[in-house]
Design a protein around this motif. Structure first.
Motif, PDB file in Angstrom:
ATOM      1  N   THR A 319       0.933  -1.082   0.028  1.00 59.08           N
ATOM      2  CA  THR A 319       0.125  -0.091   0.148  1.00 59.08           C
ATOM      3  C   THR A 319       0.707   1.390   0.156  1.00 59.08           C
ATOM      4  N   PRO A 320       1.841   1.160   0.852  1.00 61.39           N
ATOM      5  CA  PRO A 320       2.753   2.580   0.969  1.00 61.39           C
ATOM      6  C   PRO A 320       3.280   2.768  -0.634  1.00 61.39           C
ATOM      7  N   VAL A 321       3.751   1.575  -1.287  1.00 63.04           N
ATOM      8  CA  VAL A 321       4.349   1.967  -2.484  1.00 63.04           C
ATOM      9  C   VAL A 321       3.380   2.511  -3.471  1.00 63.04           C
ATOM     10  N   TRP A 322       2.101   1.868  -3.510  1.00 60.72           N
ATOM     11  CA  TRP A 322       1.099   2.235  -4.467  1.00 60.72           C
ATOM     12  C   TRP A 322       0.843   3.871  -4.156  1.00 60.72           C
ATOM     13  N   ASP A 323       0.712   3.899  -2.852  1.00 58.80           N
ATOM     14  CA  ASP A 323       0.256   5.585  -2.530  1.00 58.80           C
ATOM     15  C   ASP A 323       1.578   6.490  -3.289  1.00 58.80           C
ATOM     16  N   LYS A 324       2.662   6.170  -2.975  1.00 56.42           N
ATOM     17  CA  LYS A 324       3.779   7.021  -3.441  1.00 56.42           C
ATOM     18  C   LYS A 324       3.700   7.164  -5.075  1.00 56.42           C
ATOM     19  N   TYR A 325       3.573   6.066  -5.664  1.00 55.23           N
ATOM     20  CA  TYR A 325       3.523   6.180  -7.239  1.00 55.23           C
ATOM     21  C   TYR A 325       2.292   6.719  -7.810  1.00 55.23           C
ATOM     22  N   ARG A 326       0.970   6.786  -7.105  1.00 55.75           N
ATOM     23  CA  ARG A 326      -0.027   7.313  -7.378  1.00 55.75           C
ATOM     24  C   ARG A 326       0.120   8.787  -7.570  1.00 55.75           C
ATOM     25  N   LYS A 327       0.742   9.385  -6.626  1.00 55.54           N
ATOM     26  CA  LYS A 327       1.050  10.657  -7.026  1.00 55.54           C
ATOM     27  C   LYS A 327       1.893  11.171  -8.279  1.00 55.54           C
TER      28      LYS A 327
END
Length: 346
Positions: A319-327
């Motif tokens: 989840t933290p990786v997805w959140d970082k790249y979502r930006k």
């Protein structure tokens, strides 16, 4: 004054030649030669797909365009291939999204860890015309025309320390990863120490203890003999190495609309050949003439397949990786692809 005398039969034959030439009955004495570079070895499904691309274009253009394929990094590594296409010094290449994300950040959506639940959903999603159109639309501004896919397979995890079934099992391991921001962030998030060692140095690094683990498609790990020095293999299928067929903008614009359509058709042919050959390799490894499972049994390699519950644990850990790249990718594209995956889920 002398009058020149031209034989009537010579004039007639010359006129016939000109008429036939302009009607298209005589083809030019030379073909346009185009270079297409990639890094897969010649036996690999990706290489076979690229060769099929070249054959299709040559046939459909009646030999006017002759594509010379250069496998195994003969024209350079993937970043170099991308830079050459961007500069217009190379007409075509197939380059992994993990590398292309350094040029086109939006394509890193396909490198999100544990994004696709299985192979069938992956193929249905990236073959969706709307998905291709959306992702490929970001390429022209960065000096590329994207026209299709090749692939190097789902990536798996092997190590010489312990069986891996949960995210906690990876903590503390020194892992060789592809030199890609997404891959480095993925294994940092899992508590590992990722190292971007060059691919050719992986075996020695495992053998000497510089690293404990590596992540590559299982077929690659067997053929490169990484499984000789890593006893435990988990088919995590954490990321897929999808490669985009990119064409230089100048070369693409030099093609007629009919030729551009042929190239797009060739790309669809290419990925199907790619996938068919890759599937066959699982059943009969090159030179070894045995399946992946048979090879593992013969060499005391433990292969672990994650259950749905175990895969879900890994996905939640990302989840933290997805959140970082979502930006970086943008909410619109990120959510669009997630919706398509759900639509095509199998």
């Amino acid at each position: 004054m002398k009058t020149s005398h031209i034989k009537p039969d010579f004039c007639l034959s010359g006129m016939v030649f000109l008429i036939f030439f302009f009607m298209g009955f005589f083809q030019p004495a030379f073909a346009q030669t185009v270079k297409f570079g990639h890094v897969a070895p010649p036996f690999h499904g990706q290489a076979k797909g690229v060769d099929a691309f070249a054959d299709y274009v040559k046939e459909k253009t009646h030999g006017d365009i002759d594509i010379a394929t250069f496998p195994a990094g003969q024209l350079g590594g993937e970043r170099s291939l991308a830079e050459q296409v961007q500069a217009g010094t190379l007409e075509m290449a197939a380059v992994a999204t993990a590398v292309l994300q350094n040029f086109v950040p939006q394509c890193s959506i396909l490198d999100m860890p544990f994004l696709f639940p299985n192979r069938q959903t992956l193929y249905a999603t990236i073959d969706d015309p709307e998905v291709q159109e959306r992702i490929f639309s970001y390429f022209p501004k960065k000096g590329f025309i994207a026209i299709g896919w090749t692939e190097n397979e789902f990536r798996d995890f092997s190590n010489n320390k312990r069986p891996v079934r949960t995210p906690d099992d990876i903590k503390g391991l020194k892992v060789r990863v592809m030199n890609s921001p997404t891959y480095l962030d993925t294994f940092r998030q899992l508590g590992a120490s990722p190292v971007a060692i060059p691919f050719p140095e992986t075996y020695n690094a495992l053998q000497t203890g510089v690293i404990d683990a590596q992540e590559n498609p299982l077929i690659t790990s067997i053929l490169m003999k990484f499984t000789e020095v890593t006893q435990y293999v988990t088919r995590t299928q954490h990321c897929v190495t999808e490669c985009v067929i990119i064409v230089s903008v100048d070369y693409w614009e030099s093609l007629t609309q009919a030729q551009q359509q042929i190239f797009k058709e060739a790309a669809r042919q290419s990925i199907q050949i790619n996938r068919t050959v890759t599937a066959a390799l699982h059943e009969s490894l090159p030179k070894l003439n045995m399946s992946v499972e048979a090879y593992a049994r013969a060499n005391n390699i433990e292969i672990i397949d994650l259950s749905e519950q175990e895969r879900e644990m890994f996905r939640k850990a990302m989840t933290p990786v997805w959140d970082k790249y979502r930006k970086k990718i943008g909410d619109d594209l990120f959510d669009f692809v997630l919706e398509k995956i759900e639509t095509h889920g199998m």
